[in-house]
Design a protein around this motif. Structure first.
Motif, PDB file in Angstrom:
ATOM      1  N   ASP A  18       0.835  -1.202   0.000  1.00  0.00           N
ATOM      2  CA  ASP A  18       0.000   0.000   0.000  1.00  0.00           C
ATOM      3  C   ASP A  18       0.869   1.251   0.000  1.00  0.00           C
ATOM      4  O   ASP A  18       2.027   1.225   0.423  1.00  0.00           O
ATOM      5  CB  ASP A  18      -0.899   0.039   1.241  1.00  0.00           C
ATOM      6  N   ALA A  19       0.273   2.350  -0.462  1.00  0.00           N
ATOM      7  CA  ALA A  19       0.867   3.682  -0.336  1.00  0.00           C
ATOM      8  C   ALA A  19      -0.227   4.607   0.171  1.00  0.00           C
ATOM      9  O   ALA A  19      -1.282   4.731  -0.457  1.00  0.00           O
ATOM     10  CB  ALA A  19       1.404   4.170  -1.686  1.00  0.00           C
ATOM     11  N   ASP A  20       0.001   5.210   1.308  1.00  0.00           N
ATOM     12  CA  ASP A  20      -1.028   6.025   1.965  1.00  0.00           C
ATOM     13  C   ASP A  20      -2.315   5.245   2.172  1.00  0.00           C
ATOM     14  O   ASP A  20      -3.426   5.784   2.021  1.00  0.00           O
ATOM     15  CB  ASP A  20      -1.314   7.296   1.158  1.00  0.00           C
ATOM     16  N   GLY A  21      -2.179   3.936   2.475  1.00  0.00           N
ATOM     17  CA  GLY A  21      -3.346   3.127   2.770  1.00  0.00           C
ATOM     18  C   GLY A  21      -4.105   2.621   1.566  1.00  0.00           C
ATOM     19  O   GLY A  21      -5.150   1.969   1.706  1.00  0.00           O
ATOM     20  N   THR A  22      -3.580   2.865   0.356  1.00  0.00           N
ATOM     21  CA  THR A  22      -4.225   2.429  -0.881  1.00  0.00           C
ATOM     22  C   THR A  22      -3.300   1.463  -1.608  1.00  0.00           C
ATOM     23  O   THR A  22      -2.088   1.709  -1.672  1.00  0.00           O
ATOM     24  CB  THR A  22      -4.514   3.644  -1.797  1.00  0.00           C
ATOM     25  N   PRO A  23      -3.817   0.356  -2.159  1.00  0.00           N
ATOM     26  CA  PRO A  23      -2.954  -0.537  -2.944  1.00  0.00           C
ATOM     27  C   PRO A  23      -2.173   0.249  -3.994  1.00  0.00           C
ATOM     28  O   PRO A  23      -2.738   1.121  -4.670  1.00  0.00           O
ATOM     29  CB  PRO A  23      -3.948  -1.513  -3.568  1.00  0.00           C
ATOM     30  N   VAL A  24      -0.884  -0.064  -4.119  1.00  0.00           N
ATOM     31  CA  VAL A  24      -0.023   0.752  -4.969  1.00  0.00           C
ATOM     32  C   VAL A  24      -0.517   0.856  -6.410  1.00  0.00           C
ATOM     33  O   VAL A  24      -0.550   1.957  -6.968  1.00  0.00           O
ATOM     34  CB  VAL A  24       1.437   0.250  -4.914  1.00  0.00           C
ATOM     35  N   PRO A  25      -0.934  -0.246  -7.085  1.00  0.00           N
ATOM     36  CA  PRO A  25      -1.429  -0.071  -8.455  1.00  0.00           C
ATOM     37  C   PRO A  25      -2.629   0.872  -8.537  1.00  0.00           C
ATOM     38  O   PRO A  25      -2.726   1.682  -9.474  1.00  0.00           O
ATOM     39  CB  PRO A  25      -1.813  -1.499  -8.872  1.00  0.00           C
ATOM     40  N   GLU A  32      -2.305 -13.601 -13.254  1.00  0.00           N
ATOM     41  CA  GLU A  32      -3.682 -13.530 -12.762  1.00  0.00           C
ATOM     42  C   GLU A  32      -3.794 -12.584 -11.577  1.00  0.00           C
ATOM     43  O   GLU A  32      -4.748 -11.805 -11.481  1.00  0.00           O
ATOM     44  CB  GLU A  32      -4.173 -14.926 -12.385  1.00  0.00           C
ATOM     45  N   ARG A  33      -2.827 -12.646 -10.667  1.00  0.00           N
ATOM     46  CA  ARG A  33      -2.822 -11.726  -9.531  1.00  0.00           C
ATOM     47  C   ARG A  33      -2.674 -10.289 -10.006  1.00  0.00           C
ATOM     48  O   ARG A  33      -3.318  -9.375  -9.485  1.00  0.00           O
ATOM     49  CB  ARG A  33      -1.695 -12.070  -8.564  1.00  0.00           C
ATOM     50  N   GLY A  34      -1.793 -10.091 -10.977  1.00  0.00           N
ATOM     51  CA  GLY A  34      -1.602  -8.749 -11.502  1.00  0.00           C
ATOM     52  C   GLY A  34      -2.877  -8.183 -12.102  1.00  0.00           C
ATOM     53  O   GLY A  34      -3.234  -7.023 -11.852  1.00  0.00           O
ATOM     54  N   VAL A  35      -3.556  -8.992 -12.887  1.00  0.00           N
ATOM     55  CA  VAL A  35      -4.818  -8.552 -13.483  1.00  0.00           C
ATOM     56  C   VAL A  35      -5.817  -8.172 -12.397  1.00  0.00           C
ATOM     57  O   VAL A  35      -6.507  -7.143 -12.475  1.00  0.00           O
ATOM     58  CB  VAL A  35      -5.394  -9.648 -14.399  1.00  0.00           C
ATOM     59  N   SER A  36      -5.890  -8.986 -11.346  1.00  0.00           N
ATOM     60  CA  SER A  36      -6.850  -8.717 -10.262  1.00  0.00           C
ATOM     61  C   SER A  36      -6.530  -7.427  -9.524  1.00  0.00           C
ATOM     62  O   SER A  36      -7.426  -6.823  -8.909  1.00  0.00           O
ATOM     63  CB  SER A  36      -6.877  -9.886  -9.277  1.00  0.00           C
ATOM     64  N   LYS A  37      -5.271  -6.984  -9.584  1.00  0.00           N
ATOM     65  CA  LYS A  37      -4.861  -5.776  -8.869  1.00  0.00           C
ATOM     66  C   LYS A  37      -4.809  -4.548  -9.772  1.00  0.00           C
ATOM     67  O   LYS A  37      -4.366  -3.473  -9.341  1.00  0.00           O
ATOM     68  CB  LYS A  37      -3.501  -6.009  -8.206  1.00  0.00           C
ATOM     69  N   GLY A  38      -5.219  -4.692 -11.016  1.00  0.00           N
ATOM     70  CA  GLY A  38      -5.276  -3.543 -11.911  1.00  0.00           C
ATOM     71  C   GLY A  38      -4.008  -3.275 -12.695  1.00  0.00           C
ATOM     72  O   GLY A  38      -3.834  -2.189 -13.253  1.00  0.00           O
ATOM     73  N   ILE A  39      -3.127  -4.272 -12.777  1.00  0.00           N
ATOM     74  CA  ILE A  39      -1.892  -4.112 -13.546  1.00  0.00           C
ATOM     75  C   ILE A  39      -2.216  -4.123 -15.042  1.00  0.00           C
ATOM     76  O   ILE A  39      -3.020  -4.924 -15.519  1.00  0.00           O
ATOM     77  CB  ILE A  39      -0.903  -5.242 -13.205  1.00  0.00           C
ATOM     78  N   PHE A  40      -1.558  -3.231 -15.794  1.00  0.00           N
ATOM     79  CA  PHE A  40      -1.782  -3.129 -17.236  1.00  0.00           C
ATOM     80  C   PHE A  40      -0.858  -4.035 -18.039  1.00  0.00           C
ATOM     81  O   PHE A  40      -1.247  -4.611 -19.048  1.00  0.00           O
ATOM     82  CB  PHE A  40      -1.576  -1.676 -17.676  1.00  0.00           C
ATOM     83  N   GLY A  41       0.399  -4.122 -17.594  1.00  0.00           N
ATOM     84  CA  GLY A  41       1.385  -4.875 -18.373  1.00  0.00           C
ATOM     85  C   GLY A  41       2.500  -5.402 -17.502  1.00  0.00           C
ATOM     86  O   GLY A  41       2.505  -5.231 -16.280  1.00  0.00           O
TER      87      GLY A  41
END
Length: 295
Positions: free
Chosen positions: A82-89, A128-137
């Protein structure tokens, strides 16, 4: 599938990609550059906590936003943090910065003049984890040390095979076959790599795209035809050991390439800076790299 707004930004926006993906082997060096000595931590968990604090400070700085930093490459632990309490992606995209994930697990020992990537048996699960966390590439790195046609072909073959696997998850792969800028055969390495990349790109199905992250070539504009290739979304440059001034100067000689710098971006940042000094140093680096990328 990839977010259409992220795709548009990566294809067309001015700016550069920040590389914040130092992993286990390179983290101590990154921390030393940040002014944190190895006696400041006693195990990997403490080390990774310190580097995460540095990255969090960067991505939450007022100057780190999509106006000039259009993307950022993350280490797996950073993606999960997290960054400032928000997931980094999520935090990155809220600030207009497209999140990427480093997926390689390091390099094999040098053979035939190159270092291939180590096996990645958990790649599908990581994607799959990346996709679930909003990763683009994603991004994955190999290294070329000598002008070995067979070695460089093996590098490109491996990179494109893994890129195909990544693309099936709806992610945009960044292919990074780094040429060691200290190689005595650097220009010849560049030329062989160019031809292998061109062949691999020509063989891709129509409409299938990748990104390329390449060492700045010894011959200016060597990769101009790859920049314009229909199967290439964007070509970005790594700093590869150049100082920021050197990397920016070399980058301006190559039209269409934008920066994806790590050490050259972070070189003036120190952990004991107050927020004003930190933001000023980071902002100055961002401005310089942005200008070089826009040339």
């Amino acid at each position: 599938m990839a977010n259409a707004q992220m795709m548009e930004q990566m294809a067309k926006s001015a700016g550069f990609i920040a590389a914040l993906d130092q992993s286990g082997g390179s983290t101590p060096k990154a921390l030393r550059g940040y002014g944190v000595a190895e006696d400041a931590y006693s195990n990997d968990e403490e080390m990774f906590a310190l580097i995460h604090d540095m990255r969090s400070r960067i991505v939450t700085s007022p100057c780190f936003n999509g106006e000039k930093v259009i993307g950022a490459i993350l280490f797996e632990r950073t993606m999960d943090g997290d960054a400032d309490g928000t997931p980094v992606p999520q935090k990155l995209w809220e600030r207009g910065v497209v999140p990427f994930l480093k997926v390689d697990k390091g390099l094999e020992d040098e053979a035939d003049g190159v270092q291939l990537m180590k096996p990645m048996p958990e790649l599908d699960a990581l994607c799959e984890r990346g996709v679930s966390k909003g990763i683009f590439g994603t991004k994955m790195r190999s290294v070329i040390h000598q002008a070995s046609p067979s070695g460089i072909k093996a590098i490109v073959d491996q990179q494109f095979a893994v890129a195909s696997q990544i693309g099936k998850h709806g992610l945009m792969p960044i292919i990074e076959p780094e040429v060691n800028i200290k190689s005595e055969s650097r220009a010849e390495c560049d030329a062989i790599l160019h031809d292998e990349l061109k062949s691999a790109l020509d063989a891709l199905p129509e409409g299938e795209q990748v990104m390329l992250k390449l060492s700045i070539p010894a011959e200016a504009n060597l990769y101009s035809d790859l920049v314009a290739h229909p199967n290439v979304l964007r070509v970005v440059a790594l700093s590869g050991g150049f100082s920021r001034d050197e990397a920016c100067s070399e980058l301006t000689k190559n039209q269409g390439m934008i920066a994806s710098f790590s050490r050259a971006l972070l070189q003036d940042l120190r952990h004991d800076m107050d927020d004003g000094g930190f933001d000023s140093a980071l902002g100055g680096a961002i401005d310089e790299i942005y200008e070089a990328s826009a040339t």
